[in-house]
Structures are given as structure tokens and as C-alpha cells.
Design a protein around this motif. Structure first.
Motif, PDB file in Angstrom:
ATOM      1  N   ASP A  43       0.842  -1.193   0.000  1.00  0.00           N
ATOM      2  CA  ASP A  43       0.000   0.000   0.000  1.00  0.00           C
ATOM      3  C   ASP A  43       0.883   1.251   0.000  1.00  0.00           C
ATOM      4  O   ASP A  43       1.716   1.404  -0.894  1.00  0.00           O
ATOM      5  N   LYS A  44       0.776   2.129   1.006  1.00  0.00           N
ATOM      6  CA  LYS A  44       1.518   3.396   0.992  1.00  0.00           C
ATOM      7  C   LYS A  44       2.914   3.292   1.562  1.00  0.00           C
ATOM      8  O   LYS A  44       3.721   4.214   1.413  1.00  0.00           O
ATOM      9  N   ALA A  45       3.199   2.214   2.267  1.00  0.00           N
ATOM     10  CA  ALA A  45       4.503   2.055   2.911  1.00  0.00           C
ATOM     11  C   ALA A  45       5.321   1.003   2.174  1.00  0.00           C
ATOM     12  O   ALA A  45       4.790   0.156   1.460  1.00  0.00           O
ATOM     13  N   ILE A  69       7.975 -12.530  -1.641  1.00  0.00           N
ATOM     14  CA  ILE A  69       7.665 -11.125  -1.862  1.00  0.00           C
ATOM     15  C   ILE A  69       6.507 -11.025  -2.848  1.00  0.00           C
ATOM     16  O   ILE A  69       6.582 -11.541  -3.956  1.00  0.00           O
ATOM     17  N   LYS A  70       5.443 -10.362  -2.437  1.00  0.00           N
ATOM     18  CA  LYS A  70       4.347 -10.080  -3.358  1.00  0.00           C
ATOM     19  C   LYS A  70       4.018  -8.605  -3.228  1.00  0.00           C
ATOM     20  O   LYS A  70       3.660  -8.131  -2.158  1.00  0.00           O
ATOM     21  N   SER A  71       4.156  -7.908  -4.332  1.00  0.00           N
ATOM     22  CA  SER A  71       3.964  -6.462  -4.305  1.00  0.00           C
ATOM     23  C   SER A  71       3.522  -5.985  -5.673  1.00  0.00           C
ATOM     24  O   SER A  71       3.779  -6.641  -6.694  1.00  0.00           O
ATOM     25  N   ARG A  72       2.884  -4.819  -5.688  1.00  0.00           N
ATOM     26  CA  ARG A  72       2.500  -4.203  -6.963  1.00  0.00           C
ATOM     27  C   ARG A  72       3.565  -3.242  -7.467  1.00  0.00           C
ATOM     28  O   ARG A  72       3.544  -2.862  -8.637  1.00  0.00           O
ATOM     29  N   ARG A 102       3.040   9.316   1.830  1.00  0.00           N
ATOM     30  CA  ARG A 102       3.451   8.077   1.164  1.00  0.00           C
ATOM     31  C   ARG A 102       4.970   7.973   1.163  1.00  0.00           C
ATOM     32  O   ARG A 102       5.669   8.984   1.138  1.00  0.00           O
ATOM     33  N   HIS A 103       5.458   6.745   1.176  1.00  0.00           N
ATOM     34  CA  HIS A 103       6.865   6.521   0.906  1.00  0.00           C
ATOM     35  C   HIS A 103       7.115   6.638  -0.600  1.00  0.00           C
ATOM     36  O   HIS A 103       6.276   6.235  -1.413  1.00  0.00           O
ATOM     37  N   ASN A 179       6.042   5.604  -6.035  1.00  0.00           N
ATOM     38  CA  ASN A 179       5.340   6.027  -4.822  1.00  0.00           C
ATOM     39  C   ASN A 179       4.338   4.962  -4.351  1.00  0.00           C
ATOM     40  O   ASN A 179       3.452   5.247  -3.552  1.00  0.00           O
ATOM     41  N   GLY A 180       4.492   3.749  -4.857  1.00  0.00           N
ATOM     42  CA  GLY A 180       3.588   2.677  -4.478  1.00  0.00           C
ATOM     43  C   GLY A 180       2.364   2.569  -5.361  1.00  0.00           C
ATOM     44  O   GLY A 180       1.624   1.581  -5.278  1.00  0.00           O
ATOM     45  N   GLN A 181       2.121   3.573  -6.199  1.00  0.00           N
ATOM     46  CA  GLN A 181       1.036   3.531  -7.177  1.00  0.00           C
ATOM     47  C   GLN A 181       1.607   3.446  -8.586  1.00  0.00           C
ATOM     48  O   GLN A 181       1.211   2.606  -9.381  1.00  0.00           O
ATOM     49  N   SER A 182       2.534   4.352  -8.880  1.00  0.00           N
ATOM     50  CA  SER A 182       3.130   4.440 -10.206  1.00  0.00           C
ATOM     51  C   SER A 182       4.610   4.108 -10.141  1.00  0.00           C
ATOM     52  O   SER A 182       5.251   4.234  -9.089  1.00  0.00           O
TER      53      SER A 182
END
Length: 277
Positions: A43-45, A69-72, A102-103, A179-182
């Protein structure tokens, strides 16, 4: 110089296959032996792991290859030092800072000569690399545009276009930023990307004797984009970025891209890098 690896996915994805091949470049199949790091978002971190030891022999890298590890969004870096003591942990990429709750993660491949950006003081380097100075300047500029609330995604991209063009005047500025989104990817000399989507196929790593049939592990709606300094697999359709190209990647696909101006010196370094492949 250094090696970069980034990933952006529509759903949380397992990075262990790519990481196995990528880590081998840190002192086994290549000479990038001045440290290793990876950050992946929840998410944001983000969770951040760095080690000043070579990735090929790092206990941290070995642990991560076994860790599910599972991440977007993922940013990883293998270091070949040009500035900053390679034995200092604070000089290992990726670097992280907070902005708008956000990180943000940043990793750089290149060498910025006589680069000393002005700072308003919100973001200061911890280490002594040109890379961290560039990241702090980038974050400073975004914060100056909007001190408290997030900018629109288009303003972020346009700001990165301007800043990337100016910073690249000081030298080679290949970087990944998330930034965790893009995921944003800028190429000065060498960077490749791959969109992995349905119908999935079998892939074989360049740097390790390992293959995977992604049709067995992914659903039709899965999609991810992988960015790397050099292609990680032999039998997939990797696309090479051009000098000055900036990508904005989200949901595993390219949302926007821009072609920025590049200096003649950087263009020649790009041509020299192709000759070394």
C-alpha cells in the motif's frame, strides 16, 4: 555502472524469479559488487532492505530469494560505485523519503558530475552519493509545487520531465522512482522494459539456469511491467528505451511517455553502451 530493476503490476506479484537472475549480476555474472538493495510496497509504505555486500553473496539477497515477496511496485538496485564510499550502508540504493503521506523509492544508475543542487532544507542526503542528492532535489521540487496535498498525476509526470531533462545535463541519469502507485523510469543510456500479460509464455533467465511457465502461475487479468538495465530473460519481447525517454507506468501498463532533450555527450555514452552489449 549500476544495475536497475523495477516492477509495476496490476495485482501483487511474486518477484523471486526476476530477483534470482538480477542478484547474480552483483558479482557473479557481472562486476557490480558494491552493494545491493530492494524496496517493495505494501500500500503506501515500503519494506526496504539494503546491504553493502555484493548481491551475489549477500545474506540479505539470499533471504529475499526465499521470501515470498508479493507487491504491486518494486524498485531494486545493484551498485557499482562512482561516488560515495561503497562500504557505507547509507550509500546503498534504493533511497526512500516521505511525501504527501506516502513513501517514495528512488534508485539511480549513472554519474552526475559537479552536481550540487540547491535545497530548501526539507530533504537532505544521509550519504554522500550524487544519486541521493538528485533524489532529494526531486522530492524538494515536488513538495514546493504542492506542500501538503498530492499533485495530480499529470503534474507529477510533467515535473519529472522538466527535472529529468535538467539533471541529465550533469551526466548519465538512468533512474527508477515509485510512490507505491506508479513507477517512473528515465533512460539516459541503457534501460529496457517488458510488459508481461496474457497469453503468458515460458521465460528463461539470462543469468541463471532457471525457467518459468507464467501461463501456469498467472490469470488472464494479470499484467505487469518489468524495467531493467539489461533484459533479464532470453525469450521475451523486451523493448529498449531511447536516451531521454521517460515512462509513467501504472497497473502494469504505460500510461504516458515523453521524449526529452539529451546532450550530445550523453547520446555518445548511449551509443558506447550499445557497443559493449
Amino acid at each position: 555502472m549500476c544495475q536497475l530493476l523495477g516492477m509495476n503490476s496490476v495485482k501483487p506479484a511474486d518477484l523471486r524469479f526476476s530477483l534470482t537472475g538480477f542478484a547474480a549480476r552483483g558479482g557473479l555474472t557481472d562486476h557490480h559488487a558494491d552493494g545491493f538493495g530492494i524496496g517493495f510496497f505494501e500500500d503506501k509504505a515500503c519494506r526496504l532492505f539494503v546491504d553493502a555486500q555484493p548481491a551475489a553473496t549477500s545474506p540479505v539477497a539470499e533471504m529475499l530469494k526465499q521470501y515470498a515477496i508479493k507487491s504491486r511496485n518494486v524498485v531494486s538496485h545493484i551498485r557499482k560505485a562512482t561516488q560515495g564510499d561503497p562500504m557505507r550502508l547509507e550509500n546503498c540504493h534504493p533511497f526512500t523519503r516521505e511525501l504527501w503521506g506516502r513513501h517514495w523509492l528512488f534508485a539511480h544508475n549513472g554519474d552526475l558530475i559537479d552536481y550540487q543542487p540547491e535545497s530548501a532544507g526539507n530533504y537532505q542526503p544521509v550519504g554522500t552519493t550524487d544519486s541521493e542528492r538528485a533524489f532529494c532535489a526531486l522530492m524538494e521540487e515536488l513538495k514546493q509545487i504542492s506542500p501538503r496535498e498530492p499533485c495530480s498525476p499529470d503534474i507529477i509526470f510533467e515535473t519529472l520531465c522538466s527535472l529529468s531533462e535538467r539533471t541529465a545535463e550533469f551526466g548519465v541519469f538512468n533512474y527508477l522512482l515509485s510512490n507505491g502507485q506508479s513507477l517512473y523510469a528515465h533512460c539516459s543510456t541503457r534501460l529496457w522494459y517488458l510488459v508481461r500479460e496474457w497469453p503468458f509464455s515460458n521465460a528463461s533467465l539470462v543469468d541463471a539456469d532457471l525457467s518459468m511457465d507464467f501461463a501456469q502461475t498467472n490469470d488472464p487479468e494479470d499484467r505487469l511491467c518489468v524495467v531493467a538495465t539489461q533484459p533479464l530473460t532470453r525469450n521475451e519481447n523486451w523493448q529498449q528505451l531511447q536516451p531521454g525517454q521517460l515512462l509513467w507506468i501504472e497497473q502494469g501498463r504505460i500510461v504516458r511517455q515523453a521524449q526529452l532533450e539529451v546532450s550530445e555527450a550523453v547520446r555518445k555514452k548511449h551509443e558506447a553502451s550499445l557497443a559493449c552489449v
